[in-house]
Scaffold this motif. Structure first.
Motif, short mmCIF file in Angstrom:
data_model
loop_
_atom_site.label_atom_id
_atom_site.label_comp_id
_atom_site.label_asym_id
_atom_site.label_seq_id
_atom_site.Cartn_x
_atom_site.Cartn_y
_atom_site.Cartn_z
N ARG A 1 -3.31 3.76 10.37
CA ARG A 1 -3.83 2.76 9.44
C ARG A 1 -3.11 1.43 9.63
NH1 ARG A 1 -6.47 4.16 4.74
NH2 ARG A 1 -6.65 1.89 4.60
N LYS B 1 -4.44 7.54 1.13
CA LYS B 1 -4.87 6.15 0.97
C LYS B 1 -6.38 6.00 1.19
CE LYS B 1 -3.33 2.79 0.28
NZ LYS B 1 -3.25 2.02 -1.00
N LYS B 2 -6.94 6.82 2.05
CA LYS B 2 -8.39 6.77 2.25
C LYS B 2 -9.13 7.14 0.97
CE LYS B 2 -12.14 8.65 5.09
NZ LYS B 2 -12.48 9.56 6.22
N LEU C 1 -2.72 -1.21 6.66
CA LEU C 1 -1.94 -1.02 5.45
C LEU C 1 -0.72 -1.94 5.39
CD1 LEU C 1 -1.89 2.88 5.07
CD2 LEU C 1 -3.40 1.23 3.93
N ASP D 1 0.83 -1.20 0.00
CA ASP D 1 0.00 0.00 0.00
C ASP D 1 0.86 1.25 0.00
OD1 ASP D 1 -2.79 -1.00 0.23
OD2 ASP D 1 -2.06 -1.86 2.10
N HIS E 1 -7.73 7.09 -2.12
CA HIS E 1 -7.25 6.30 -3.25
C HIS E 1 -6.79 4.93 -2.75
CE1 HIS E 1 -6.61 10.59 -4.20
NE2 HIS E 1 -7.01 10.25 -5.42
N PRO E 2 -7.71 4.10 -2.30
CA PRO E 2 -7.34 2.84 -1.65
C PRO E 2 -6.58 1.87 -2.56
CG PRO E 2 -9.70 2.93 -2.08
CD PRO E 2 -9.17 4.30 -2.32
N ASP E 3 -6.73 1.99 -3.86
CA ASP E 3 -6.07 1.06 -4.78
C ASP E 3 -4.68 1.53 -5.22
OD1 ASP E 3 -8.29 -0.61 -4.68
OD2 ASP E 3 -9.25 0.41 -6.38
#
Length: 306
Positions: free
Chosen positions: A260, A229-230, A263, A55, A232-234
Motif C-alpha cells: 500500500r 486498511k482496505k 498509505l 493511516d 476500514h480506510p478511515d
C-alpha cells in the motif's frame, strides 16, 4: 509433543525479545520523545497531535521495558481522544489464528481466561499489553491479531522453506511473500552476531533461516495491516511491534509500503541513547533515520548488551 511445542514457543519468544532490545531492563524513568526532523522533545499529547492524521503508526518497542509500555498505552489513549472510534489497535504480540477468540472476548462473548487459553499470550502479556487491549475493549475498538502463528514461524525457521510449514498453518502464509531488503538483512545479521556470548547465542549458519522467519513475520503483519486498511480506510491503525521489525523504515514497514504505497505511515522507534542536553550529541540527529520519532531510553538502562 506438547512439551516440545511449549519449549520451542518459549525459545521463539525469548529470541523475539532479544531482537527487540539488545540489552533488557525495566526502565527507571519515562523515556524522552524526540521528533527526528526537528530534534524537538515532545509530550505524549504533542506526539498524538503530530501523528493523528496518519493511516498507520508503527511503534517499535523494546518488549521488556515497562516505561515504554506505559508510554504506548498513554499514546493509545491520547489518540482515542482525537480519533474516537476511528482507531484500531494492532499487535505483533497477537497471532492471526487467535482473531476469532479475541473478537469474542472484545465483544464480551468469551471470558478472558478462555481468550488467554486459546491465544498463546506472551509471558509478559498481563503487565505489558493487557492495558491497551482492555482500553480497546472498554471503548469498543478493533484489535488486530497481526502476527503469523508461532508454529508456522518455527517450522519455517527450522526448515528454511515454506514447504516445511505444516498444512494446518499454510492458510496464514502471506501472499505475495516479498523478499526483504539487503539493508534489513544486514541489520538483522549484525544484531544476531551480537548475541554471541549472551543468553541466546546463535550460530552464523543458522542466521539465514532465522532471517527468513523474520521476513515471514514482517510479510504477515504487513498483509494483515493492508487488509484491515482496505476494509476500514478511515481508521488510524496503531501497530505495536518490536523495534527491529520497523526501525529504519525496514521490515514490516517496507513490506506494508510495497502493498500500500498510498498509505501515510508514521514510524516511532525506541533507541538506547543519551538523553538530549546542551552538552550531549542530540539523539534526534544520531537516530534520524530510525523513524519519524524516537523514544530515547537512557544508555544506563541498556545493560551489558547496550
Amino acid at each position: 509433543m506438547m512439551t516440545s511445542f511449549v519449549r520451542k514457543s518459549a525459545i521463539l519468544w525469548a529470541l523475539t525479545v532479544f531482537l527487540a532490545a539488545p540489552g533488557l531492563t525495566r526502565a527507571a524513568k519515562a523515556p524522552d520523545i524526540v521528533e527526528t526532523a526537528t530534534g524537538r522533545s515532545l509530550s505524549v499529547s504533542e506526539l498524538a497531535d503530530q501523528v493523528k492524521g496518519a493511516d498507520v503508526i508503527f511503534f517499535g518497542e523494546f518488549h521488556d521495558n515497562a516505561a515504554i509500555h506505559e508510554l504506548e498505552a498513554a499514546l493509545f489513549e491520547a489518540l482515542y481522544e482525537r480519533k474516537g472510534r476511528d482507531l484500531a489497535l494492532s499487535l505483533e504480540m497477537a497471532e492471526q489464528d487467535s482473531q476469532p477468540v479475541l473478537d469474542a472476548y472484545l465483544k464480551g462473548e468469551a471470558h478472558e481466561d478462555t481468550y488467554l487459553a486459546q491465544s498463546r499470550p506472551w509471558p509478559n502479556y498481563k503487565e505489558a499489553y493487557r492495558p491497551a487491549v482492555e482500553f480497546a475493549k472498554t471503548h469498543e475498538l478493533s484489535v488486530v491479531a497481526a502476527s503469523i502463528p508461532r508454529p508456522a514461524a518455527a517450522a519455517y525457521a527450522r526448515t528454511g522453506t515454506l514447504d516445511g510449514i505444516p498444512t494446518e498453518w499454510k492458510p496464514y502464509v502471506p501472499e505475495p511473500f516479498y523478499p526483504s531488503s539487503l539493508a534489513y538483512e544486514r541489520k538483522f545479521t549484525k544484531i544476531m552476531k551480537a548475541l554471541k556470548g549472551r543468553a541466546m547465542p546463535v550460530s552464523e549458519e543458522r542466521i539465514p533461516k532465522l532471517f527468513a522467519a523474520q521476513s515471514l513475520k514482517d510479510n504477515a503483519m504487513a498483509e494483515r495491516l493492508a487488509a484491515y486498511k482496505k476494509n476500514h480506510p478511515d481508521h488510524l491503525v496503531y501497530h505495536l511491534t518490536g523495534a527491529v521489525h520497523s526501525g529504519g523504515y525496514l521490515g514490516s514497514v517496507e513490506q506494508l509500503h510495497r502493498r500500500r504505497p498510498d498509505l501515510d505511515i508514521q514510524v516511532i522507534t525506541a533507541v538506547f541513547a543519551e538523553s538530549s542536553g546542551a552538552d550531549s550529541v542530540q539523539p534526534g540527529r544520531v537516530y534520524k533515520d530510525e523513524g519519524d520519532y524516537i523514544i530515547v531510553v537512557p544508555n544506563t538502562e541498556a545493560g551489558d548488551g547496550g
